[in-house]
Design a protein around this motif. Sequence first.
Motif, PDB file in Angstrom:
ATOM      1  N   ILE A  35     -16.016 -29.744 -79.337  1.00 18.06           N
ATOM      2  CA  ILE A  35     -16.428 -30.415 -78.059  1.00 18.06           C
ATOM      3  C   ILE A  35     -17.172 -31.529 -77.983  1.00 18.06           C
ATOM      4  O   ILE A  35     -18.190 -31.456 -79.086  1.00 18.06           O
ATOM      5  CB  ILE A  35     -16.883 -29.300 -77.259  1.00 18.06           C
ATOM      6  CG1 ILE A  35     -16.120 -28.035 -77.071  1.00 18.06           C
ATOM      7  CG2 ILE A  35     -17.079 -29.844 -75.902  1.00 18.06           C
ATOM      8  CD1 ILE A  35     -16.345 -26.898 -77.985  1.00 18.06           C
ATOM      9  N   SER A  36     -17.092 -32.722 -77.752  1.00 19.77           N
ATOM     10  CA  SER A  36     -17.663 -34.009 -77.813  1.00 19.77           C
ATOM     11  C   SER A  36     -17.941 -34.700 -76.644  1.00 19.77           C
ATOM     12  O   SER A  36     -17.346 -34.260 -75.463  1.00 19.77           O
ATOM     13  CB  SER A  36     -17.076 -34.721 -78.810  1.00 19.77           C
ATOM     14  OG  SER A  36     -15.800 -35.264 -78.486  1.00 19.77           O
ATOM     15  N   HIS A  37     -18.846 -35.708 -76.550  1.00 20.35           N
ATOM     16  CA  HIS A  37     -19.184 -36.617 -75.685  1.00 20.35           C
ATOM     17  C   HIS A  37     -19.471 -35.956 -74.375  1.00 20.35           C
ATOM     18  O   HIS A  37     -18.699 -36.310 -73.252  1.00 20.35           O
ATOM     19  CB  HIS A  37     -18.010 -37.774 -75.637  1.00 20.35           C
ATOM     20  CG  HIS A  37     -18.519 -38.899 -74.738  1.00 20.35           C
ATOM     21  ND1 HIS A  37     -17.875 -39.613 -73.438  1.00 20.35           N
ATOM     22  CD2 HIS A  37     -19.653 -39.716 -75.001  1.00 20.35           C
ATOM     23  CE1 HIS A  37     -18.469 -40.458 -73.171  1.00 20.35           C
ATOM     24  NE2 HIS A  37     -19.718 -40.509 -73.990  1.00 20.35           N
ATOM     25  N   GLY A  38     -20.359 -35.157 -74.342  1.00 21.87           N
ATOM     26  CA  GLY A  38     -20.933 -34.696 -73.029  1.00 21.87           C
ATOM     27  C   GLY A  38     -21.617 -35.807 -72.372  1.00 21.87           C
ATOM     28  O   GLY A  38     -22.694 -36.240 -73.004  1.00 21.87           O
ATOM     29  N   TRP A  39     -21.454 -36.075 -71.186  1.00 22.25           N
ATOM     30  CA  TRP A  39     -22.074 -36.891 -70.404  1.00 22.25           C
ATOM     31  C   TRP A  39     -22.021 -36.704 -68.842  1.00 22.25           C
ATOM     32  O   TRP A  39     -20.949 -36.183 -68.459  1.00 22.25           O
ATOM     33  CB  TRP A  39     -21.661 -38.524 -70.702  1.00 22.25           C
ATOM     34  CG  TRP A  39     -20.036 -38.646 -70.273  1.00 22.25           C
ATOM     35  CD1 TRP A  39     -19.015 -38.627 -70.876  1.00 22.25           C
ATOM     36  CD2 TRP A  39     -19.775 -39.445 -68.839  1.00 22.25           C
ATOM     37  NE1 TRP A  39     -17.786 -39.051 -70.138  1.00 22.25           N
ATOM     38  CE2 TRP A  39     -18.349 -39.492 -69.088  1.00 22.25           C
ATOM     39  CE3 TRP A  39     -20.559 -40.211 -67.718  1.00 22.25           C
ATOM     40  CZ2 TRP A  39     -17.769 -40.358 -67.801  1.00 22.25           C
ATOM     41  CZ3 TRP A  39     -19.783 -40.602 -66.783  1.00 22.25           C
ATOM     42  CH2 TRP A  39     -18.250 -40.664 -66.730  1.00 22.25           C
ATOM     43  N   THR A  40     -22.987 -37.425 -68.164  1.00 21.03           N
ATOM     44  CA  THR A  40     -22.934 -37.259 -66.631  1.00 21.03           C
ATOM     45  C   THR A  40     -23.675 -38.663 -66.491  1.00 21.03           C
ATOM     46  O   THR A  40     -24.096 -39.529 -67.079  1.00 21.03           O
ATOM     47  CB  THR A  40     -23.799 -36.061 -66.189  1.00 21.03           C
ATOM     48  OG1 THR A  40     -23.687 -36.179 -64.810  1.00 21.03           O
ATOM     49  CG2 THR A  40     -25.271 -36.314 -66.382  1.00 21.03           C
ATOM     50  N   GLN A  41     -23.472 -38.850 -64.843  1.00 15.14           N
ATOM     51  CA  GLN A  41     -24.172 -40.194 -64.273  1.00 15.14           C
ATOM     52  C   GLN A  41     -25.509 -39.812 -63.944  1.00 15.14           C
ATOM     53  O   GLN A  41     -25.914 -38.647 -63.037  1.00 15.14           O
ATOM     54  CB  GLN A  41     -23.294 -40.605 -63.441  1.00 15.14           C
ATOM     55  CG  GLN A  41     -22.084 -41.551 -63.651  1.00 15.14           C
ATOM     56  CD  GLN A  41     -21.286 -41.812 -62.527  1.00 15.14           C
ATOM     57  OE1 GLN A  41     -21.670 -41.584 -61.451  1.00 15.14           O
ATOM     58  NE2 GLN A  41     -20.089 -42.604 -63.023  1.00 15.14           N
ATOM     59  N   ALA A  42     -26.309 -40.676 -63.944  1.00 14.63           N
ATOM     60  CA  ALA A  42     -27.811 -40.698 -63.360  1.00 14.63           C
ATOM     61  C   ALA A  42     -27.740 -39.928 -61.837  1.00 14.63           C
ATOM     62  O   ALA A  42     -26.721 -40.225 -61.224  1.00 14.63           O
ATOM     63  CB  ALA A  42     -28.376 -41.969 -63.435  1.00 14.63           C
ATOM     64  N   SER A 141     -19.157 -18.640 -76.750  1.00 12.93           N
ATOM     65  CA  SER A 141     -19.796 -19.578 -76.222  1.00 12.93           C
ATOM     66  C   SER A 141     -20.360 -20.814 -77.154  1.00 12.93           C
ATOM     67  O   SER A 141     -20.427 -20.462 -78.595  1.00 12.93           O
ATOM     68  CB  SER A 141     -21.009 -19.208 -75.333  1.00 12.93           C
ATOM     69  OG  SER A 141     -20.371 -18.144 -74.387  1.00 12.93           O
ATOM     70  N   VAL A 142     -20.608 -22.097 -76.624  1.00 11.12           N
ATOM     71  CA  VAL A 142     -21.027 -23.165 -77.463  1.00 11.12           C
ATOM     72  C   VAL A 142     -22.072 -23.889 -76.663  1.00 11.12           C
ATOM     73  O   VAL A 142     -21.756 -24.176 -75.356  1.00 11.12           O
ATOM     74  CB  VAL A 142     -20.110 -23.947 -78.104  1.00 11.12           C
ATOM     75  CG1 VAL A 142     -19.209 -24.404 -77.124  1.00 11.12           C
ATOM     76  CG2 VAL A 142     -20.689 -24.943 -79.090  1.00 11.12           C
ATOM     77  N   LYS A 143     -23.256 -24.475 -77.078  1.00 14.56           N
ATOM     78  CA  LYS A 143     -23.827 -25.527 -76.454  1.00 14.56           C
ATOM     79  C   LYS A 143     -23.578 -26.734 -76.531  1.00 14.56           C
ATOM     80  O   LYS A 143     -23.105 -26.955 -78.132  1.00 14.56           O
ATOM     81  CB  LYS A 143     -25.426 -25.042 -76.719  1.00 14.56           C
ATOM     82  CG  LYS A 143     -25.946 -23.892 -76.178  1.00 14.56           C
ATOM     83  CD  LYS A 143     -27.677 -23.641 -76.292  1.00 14.56           C
ATOM     84  CE  LYS A 143     -27.991 -22.500 -75.415  1.00 14.56           C
ATOM     85  NZ  LYS A 143     -29.413 -22.396 -75.739  1.00 14.56           N
ATOM     86  N   LEU A 144     -23.633 -27.737 -75.623  1.00 11.78           N
ATOM     87  CA  LEU A 144     -23.259 -29.027 -75.940  1.00 11.78           C
ATOM     88  C   LEU A 144     -24.613 -29.962 -75.341  1.00 11.78           C
ATOM     89  O   LEU A 144     -24.769 -29.672 -74.101  1.00 11.78           O
ATOM     90  CB  LEU A 144     -22.130 -29.209 -75.181  1.00 11.78           C
ATOM     91  CG  LEU A 144     -21.415 -30.699 -75.303  1.00 11.78           C
ATOM     92  CD1 LEU A 144     -21.202 -31.201 -76.700  1.00 11.78           C
ATOM     93  CD2 LEU A 144     -20.421 -31.008 -74.443  1.00 11.78           C
ATOM     94  N   ASP A 145     -24.930 -31.082 -76.197  1.00 10.36           N
ATOM     95  CA  ASP A 145     -25.683 -31.979 -75.467  1.00 10.36           C
ATOM     96  C   ASP A 145     -24.949 -32.916 -74.433  1.00 10.36           C
ATOM     97  O   ASP A 145     -23.970 -33.283 -74.782  1.00 10.36           O
ATOM     98  CB  ASP A 145     -26.393 -33.038 -76.744  1.00 10.36           C
ATOM     99  CG  ASP A 145     -27.069 -32.248 -77.324  1.00 10.36           C
ATOM    100  OD1 ASP A 145     -27.935 -31.314 -77.041  1.00 10.36           O
ATOM    101  OD2 ASP A 145     -27.238 -32.634 -78.774  1.00 10.36           O
TER     102      ASP A 145
END
Length: 154
Positions: A35-42, A141-145
Amino acid sequence: MLRPISAGLVAATLLAFPATAHHDGEIAKVGDLRISHGWTQATGHMAHAMNVYLTIKNTGDDAARLVGAEVPFAKDGVFQANVMGEDGALKTRNLDSVVIKPGQRLTFQPGGVHIVFNDVGRHFDPGQQFHTQLTFADAGSVKLDVLVERGEEH
């Protein structure tokens, strides 16, 4: 004459690549999943919900099923996808889970599959990060930044 042309080419090249270009960043692993590139918008100060996007790659021989997502500052995540309704209108549909087939790389993105966290109790500015915990039916389960990026850059 060569300098203005070279400078123009360099400027055009730099403008073609946004400052926050997609990158895998740190890759979280659980079982055969990457799992990669976790992102959200401000988020705005009055935002009640936040969408989170990421990429999941299944390197195994069996399908994987994402069944949960959580953060400490909001209600548990809801999986959503945009689908065409019977009337021809685009609608958002809640999903119980998201299946990632063997060998598939599934990218959650605006206008497609994504995670929605409701009742967000915080404001987020570009550059901030937080963790989300993802739960898979068989893999665990896994944690992602998750990186907070400026809006409308993707």
